[in-house]
Enzyme design. Structure first.
Site, PDB file in Angstrom:
ATOM      1  N   ASP A 124      13.433  63.239 104.192  1.00  0.00           N
ATOM      2  CA  ASP A 124      11.997  63.500 104.066  1.00  0.00           C
ATOM      3  C   ASP A 124      11.323  62.885 105.296  1.00  0.00           C
ATOM      4  OD1 ASP A 124       9.238  63.381 103.514  1.00  0.00           O
ATOM      5  OD2 ASP A 124       9.592  63.411 101.355  1.00  0.00           O
ATOM      6  N   TYR A 163       8.756  58.558  97.686  1.00  0.00           N
ATOM      7  CA  TYR A 163       7.455  58.893  97.100  1.00  0.00           C
ATOM      8  C   TYR A 163       7.604  58.946  95.561  1.00  0.00           C
ATOM      9  CZ  TYR A 163       3.751  61.915  95.430  1.00  0.00           C
ATOM     10  OH  TYR A 163       2.732  62.450  94.694  1.00  0.00           O
ATOM     11  N   ARG A 213       5.853  86.353  97.646  1.00  0.00           N
ATOM     12  CA  ARG A 213       6.741  85.259  97.187  1.00  0.00           C
ATOM     13  C   ARG A 213       8.044  85.228  97.991  1.00  0.00           C
ATOM     14  NH1 ARG A 213       9.932  85.694  92.926  1.00  0.00           N
ATOM     15  NH2 ARG A 213       8.563  87.151  91.848  1.00  0.00           N
ATOM     16  N   LYS A 227       0.159  66.549 104.506  1.00  0.00           N
ATOM     17  CA  LYS A 227      -0.149  65.334 105.245  1.00  0.00           C
ATOM     18  C   LYS A 227      -0.383  65.661 106.720  1.00  0.00           C
ATOM     19  CE  LYS A 227       0.449  63.386 101.241  1.00  0.00           C
ATOM     20  NZ  LYS A 227       1.227  64.270 100.431  1.00  0.00           N
TER      21      LYS A 227
END
Ligand code: 3LM
Length: 403
Positions: free
Chosen positions: A185, A113, A60, A210
Site C-alpha cells: 500500500d 489503515y 463497470r 488522498k
C-alpha cells in the site's frame, strides 16, 4: 494518444501520459458519463465480450475517462498497467478477492489503515482466509511466519499511522524466494516519492482519495502492476466480486488532480519538514514519528527507498490522551478531520478515529498509543501552520496531567 515515453520527466508525464484524443479536439478530455457503449453490430459485441476486439462495453468493465487515469498512473509508476476503483478499500478488497481463497494464509504488517485491518481480521477471516499480523519492519519476523499455505505478503510503508518503514526490496526477495504475491500500500507516498513495483513488489495499491487526487473532493482507489495481474483484478475482483467501479466524474476529477501531483507533493513535504522542526523544539512533545528524522527507527530504509520523507507526521504529547484531545480541540487553522493528502492540513486521533477498528490489544501490539496524534501537512503557508500549533500548545498549560 500523446506518445509519452520514459524519456519524459515525472511532471511532464503526470500532465500528458494517457491523454486520449477526442473528436472535438478538446484539450481537457471530456467526461464519458455513460454507463454503456454501443456496438456497431452483433459480431462486434460478441468479439468484445470474448476479448477478441478492443473497445468499451459497459462502465463497470472500463470507461475512457477511467482509462486515461489508468494509463497515466501506470506511466508514473513505471508499471505495465493500472486500474482505478471506487475507493482505496475497493482496490484492496478487489485485490484480495482476486488472488486469495479459503485456506490461504497472508502475512500483513501489524500497522495498517484501520479498515484494511478490519477487512483482513474480520471480513476475510469469515471466508476462511487466515492472517498473521507481524512487525514487517523486521524481515526475520516475516520469514518466521511463512507457512505452507502462505500466499501473500501485504505491507504498508510508511504505515498508517505510526509511519513504520518496511524494506520493500528485502521483502520482495523473501516473497519471490517463497513464491508469494507481494502487495504494497503506497498511499502515503504516491509514485512521486516511492515506486514499489520498481523495488520488486508485484502490486501497489492506493487510496487515490488522498494525494493522488489531492483535493479532498473524491473517494477513489487504484492498483498498479503487471498487465496480466491488473487484468485479473479487473475481470474478477472488480467486475464480478466487488463491483467497486470509479464513476466517470470522479475519474475526471482525479485526472485534474494528478496533473499537479509532483508540485503538491514537494510543497506537502516542505511543510511537513517545517512542522517537524517546530515540534522538535516544543517541550510538550514526547516523541515524533517522521521518516525524515535521523533518529527515527525507519530512517535508513526510508532514505534508501523514498525520494523524500513524505508529509505525514505523528507525535505523542507528554500529557497523553488528555493533552492530545485538548490539542486537537485547540487548533484553529488545521482541520480536525480524518483522511490525508488534501490541500488543507488535517489533524486526527488514530486510536479513536482511523484505527478505532483495532481492539485495545491490537493497538498496543501495533504501537498506536492513546496519545498519538496524526497530522497530514497541507499546502498552506508553513508559518501559519506553526503559529496555529504554537497557540494550541500554549492552551495545553491548563491541562492537569493524568496520573
Ligand atoms: C485515513 N485512510 O484517514 P479509501 N490505505 C491507506 C489509507 O490511509 C486508507 C485506505 C487505504 C483514511 C481514511 S478514515 C475513515 C479515512 C493507507 C484510508 C482506504 O477507501 O479511499 O478511504 O482508502 O487514514
Amino acid at each position: 494518444m500523446v506518445p509519452v515515453t520514459k524519456e519524459y520527466g515525472f511532471s511532464t508525464q503526470q500532465i500528458h501520459a494517457g491523454h486520449l484524443k477526442n473528436s472535438a479536439g478538446a484539450l481537457t478530455s471530456p467526461i464519458y458519463q455513460s454507463s454503456t457503449f454501443v456496438f456497431d453490430n452483433a459480431q462486434q459485441g460478441a468479439n468484445r465480450f470474448a476479448g477478441e476486439e478492443d473497445g468499451f462495453i459497459y462502465t463497470r468493465l472500463g470507461n475512457p475517462t477511467e482509462q486515461e487515469i489508468e494509463l497515466k498512473l501506470a506511466a508514473l509508476e513505471g508499471a505495465e498497467a493500472a486500474l482505478f476503483t471506487a475507493s482505496g478499500m475497493g482496490a484492496i478488497s478487489a485485490t484480495m478477492h482476486t488472488f486469495l481463497q479459503s485456506g490461504d494464509h497472508v502475512i500483513s504488517s501489524e500497522v495498517v489503515y484501520g479498515c484494511t485491518h478490519a477487512l483482513f481480521d474480520e471480513g476475510l477471516r469469515k471466508y476462511g482466509i487466515d492472517f498473521a499480523f507481524v512487525d514487517t519492519t523486521k524481515t526475520d519476523a516475516i520469514v518466521k511466519n511463512i507457512k505452507p499455505n502462505t500466499k501473500m505478503i501485504y505491507i504498508e510503508t510508511p504505515a498508517n499511522p505510526t509511519l513504520d518503514i518496511s524494506d520493500i526490496q528485502a521483502i520482495a526477495a523473501i516473497a519471490h524466494e517463497h513464491d508469494l504475491l507481494f502487495v504494497v500500500d503506497n498511499t502515503f507516498c504516491t509514485p512521486y516519492l516511492q515506486r514499489p513495483i520498481e523495488l520488486g513488489a508485484d502490486l501497489a495499491v492506493y487510496s487515490a482519495t488522498k494525494y493522488i487526487n489531492g483535493h479532498g473532493d473524491v473517494v477513489a482507489g487504484a492498483g498498479t502492476g503487471k498487465q496480466d495481474m491488473i487484468d485479473q483484478i479487473r475481470m474478477v475482483g472488480l467486475k464480478d466480486m466487488t463491483g467497486s467501479v470509479i464513476s466517470p466524474f470522479d475519474a475526471f476529477l482525479v485526472n485534474r488532480g494528478m496533473k499537479t501531483l509532483s508540485l503538491r507533493m514537494d510543497r506537502h513535504v516542505q511543510n511537513a519538514q517545517k512542522i517537524v522542526e517546530f515540534l522538535e523544539s516544543e517541550a510538550k512533545v514526547q516523541q515524533i514519528f517522521y521518516p525524515g528524522n535521523p533518529n527515527f527507527a525507519g530512517y535508513a530504509v526510508a532514505q534508501q527507498q523514498m525520494s523524500q520523507p513524505g508529509a505525514m507526521i505523528a507525535f505523542d504529547l507528554k500529557g497523553g490522551r488528555a493533552a492530545g484531545e485538548k490539542f486537537i480541540n485547540s487548533v484553529e487553522l488545521m482541520s480536525l478531520a480524518v483522511s490525508l493528502g488534501d490541500a488543507e492540513t488535517l489533524i486526527e486521533h488514530p486510536a479513536s478515529m482511523t484505527h478505532s477498528t483495532y481492539s485495545e490489544a491490537d493497538l498496543k501490539q501495533a504501537g498506536i498509543s492513546q496519545g498519538l496524534i496524526r497530522v497530514s501537512a497541507g499546502l498552506e503557508d508553513a508559518a501559519d501552520l506553526i503559529n496555529d500549533m504554537a497557540q494550541a500548545f500554549a492552551k495545553l498549560d491548563t491541562v492537569i496531567p493524568v496520573s
